[in-house]
Motif scaffolding. Structure first.
Motif, PDB file in Angstrom:
ATOM      1  N   ILE A 107      -8.118   8.436  -1.531  1.00 48.92           N
ATOM      2  CA  ILE A 107      -8.177   7.118  -0.900  1.00 48.92           C
ATOM      3  C   ILE A 107      -6.773   6.535  -0.843  1.00 48.92           C
ATOM      4  N   ILE A 108      -6.366   6.101   0.341  1.00 46.52           N
ATOM      5  CA  ILE A 108      -5.119   5.355   0.483  1.00 46.52           C
ATOM      6  C   ILE A 108      -5.496   3.921   0.826  1.00 46.52           C
ATOM      7  N   GLU A 109      -5.184   3.013  -0.054  1.00 41.48           N
ATOM      8  CA  GLU A 109      -5.547   1.613   0.162  1.00 41.48           C
ATOM      9  C   GLU A 109      -4.480   0.910   0.986  1.00 41.48           C
ATOM     10  N   GLN A 110      -4.918   0.204   1.992  1.00 40.76           N
ATOM     11  CA  GLN A 110      -4.038  -0.607   2.831  1.00 40.76           C
ATOM     12  C   GLN A 110      -4.389  -2.067   2.629  1.00 40.76           C
ATOM     13  N   ARG A 111      -3.393  -2.882   2.372  1.00 42.68           N
ATOM     14  CA  ARG A 111      -3.647  -4.304   2.142  1.00 42.68           C
ATOM     15  C   ARG A 111      -2.454  -5.124   2.627  1.00 42.68           C
TER      16      ARG A 111
END
Length: 384
Positions: free
Chosen positions: A2-6
């Motif tokens: 999972i690559i989290e983008q925020r």
């Protein structure tokens, strides 16, 4: 994996309250252009003008051209498009497509500005087109009716009607600025002048009892077209609307919509009347209906219900219409409103003036009785 983008985006725009926006002595419009134009770019301007405004202000386009010549010198291209005013502008995609064609024809790009000058419907459809073209063109709204200055043009919503439903197609997008020019209100018909007050009454009823009391005090002056009274009402209404947008649920991720008080039936009544009812008139009836229902359900006291209906009547706003007799068709508006909210019916109902509660169930038999009761009240002089 999972690559989290925020990331976070900050939104900011001003609502200006002025007179004579295109007077060469007024710097508001030129300052907005200057503050929001990229360095090295000479933006084009597309003015989308409500046909009703064009009729009442035949010198508007020459005044804009003169203003731009005097206050915004340089390589600036300005184009004009007049579209039909009123809710019919949103009823099909003719106006929307006309704006898109103009954007394409005049090479209006993301460094350009689209300026909507008109009532709430024209601001809505123009904002929708500005949002979807090039994934967003800078939008300036100049609302010209009491309703648009109170409510429709100061928020973050744009839309048009489709599939026999109000605002089925739409976007959330913030304008660059909103300019409430009181000069445009002087040429409104009495009916249009009055109908916009319903949105101020709405926000007062759900948010601020003192504001409701102030509208009661101002009612005689508002009915006599007192400009100072209307300006005070519009400014306070806009302030409460903007506070709600900033502190609540600006992009309506949830199902609670306090600013839609009275609107489930208002939207349906507009369509049932083929838009012979103005939006503000339909909202007045919708509020009266929901207040009568709340009273019959024991949520709202008699004194509060009477004050609300008396204020609407004093301002010559309708509290009923023969269409209320078509209860089966009217009540379909509840289901359409539920779908618009995301499938969960959430209706704000008053418990007192200035306070509301959300309900997720409406007793349709009681609502039918409320509609009949309103018709009877409107045909008599008694609220008993």
């Amino acid at each position: 994996m999972i690559i989290e983008q925020r990331f976070t985006i900050s939104y900011h725009y001003n609502v200006h309250f002025i007179a004579d926006v295109f007077s060469i002595h007024n710097t508001t419009f030129s300052d907005i252009l200057s503050n929001h134009s990229g360095s090295g770019f000479s933006p084009s301007l597309l003015f989308v003008i409500d046909s009703n405004v064009g009729i009442r202000h035949p010198q508007l386009q020459p005044a804009i051209k003169n203003y731009l010549d005097k206050r915004v010198p340089g390589q600036l291209n300005a184009y004009f498009l007049v579209i039909p005013g009123g809710e019919k502008a949103k009823e099909n995609d003719n106006a929307y497509q006309a704006i898109l064609r103009a954007i394409n024809q005049y090479h209006i790009d993301r460094h350009s500005f689209i300026i909507a000058i008109g009532g709430g419907a024209v601001c809505d459809v123009t904002g929708f087109a500005a949002t979807v073209a090039h994934r967003g063109i800078k939008l300036i709204r100049i609302p010209t009716t009491t309703l648009a200055q109170n409510d429709a043009a100061i928020g973050v919503k744009n839309g048009i009607n489709a599939f026999d439903k109000k605002n089925f197609l739409g976007t959330f997008a913030t304008p660059v600025a909103v300019i409430n020019d009181g000069t445009f209100l002087k040429t409104l018909s009495q009916r249009t002048w009055i109908s916009g007050i319903s949105e101020a009454i709405k926000v007062a009823l759900i948010k601020d009892a003192r504001f409701f009391e102030r509208i009661e005090q101002l009612a005689p002056a508002l009915g006599e077209r007192d400009e100072a009274a209307m300006q005070e009402t519009i400014i306070e209404c806009a302030k409460l609307h903007l506070q709600h947008i900033a502190n609540g649920d600006p992009f309506e991720a949830g199902s609670s919509r306090p600013l839609d008080f009275g609107h489930w039936s208002a939207h349906k009544l507009e369509r049932m009347s083929d838009y012979k009812l103005l939006h503000g008139e339909a909202v007045a009836i919708g509020m009266a209906l929901d207040c009568t229902y709340a009273h019959m359900m024991g949520y709202l006291g008699t004194d509060a219900r009477d004050r609300i209906l008396e204020l609407l009547l004093q301002l010559n706003l309708p509290i009923a219409h023969p269409l209320l007799e078509r209860t089966e068709e009217l009540l379909r508006g509840l289901h359409e409103f539920s779908a618009h909210l995301g499938g969960i019916l959430t209706i704000p109902l008053l418990t007192s003036i200035g306070h509301a509660r959300n309900v997720t169930f409406i007793d349709e038999q009681v609502m039918q009785q409320a509609a009949k009761r309103l018709i009877a009240i409107s045909q008599s002089t008694s609220l008993v």
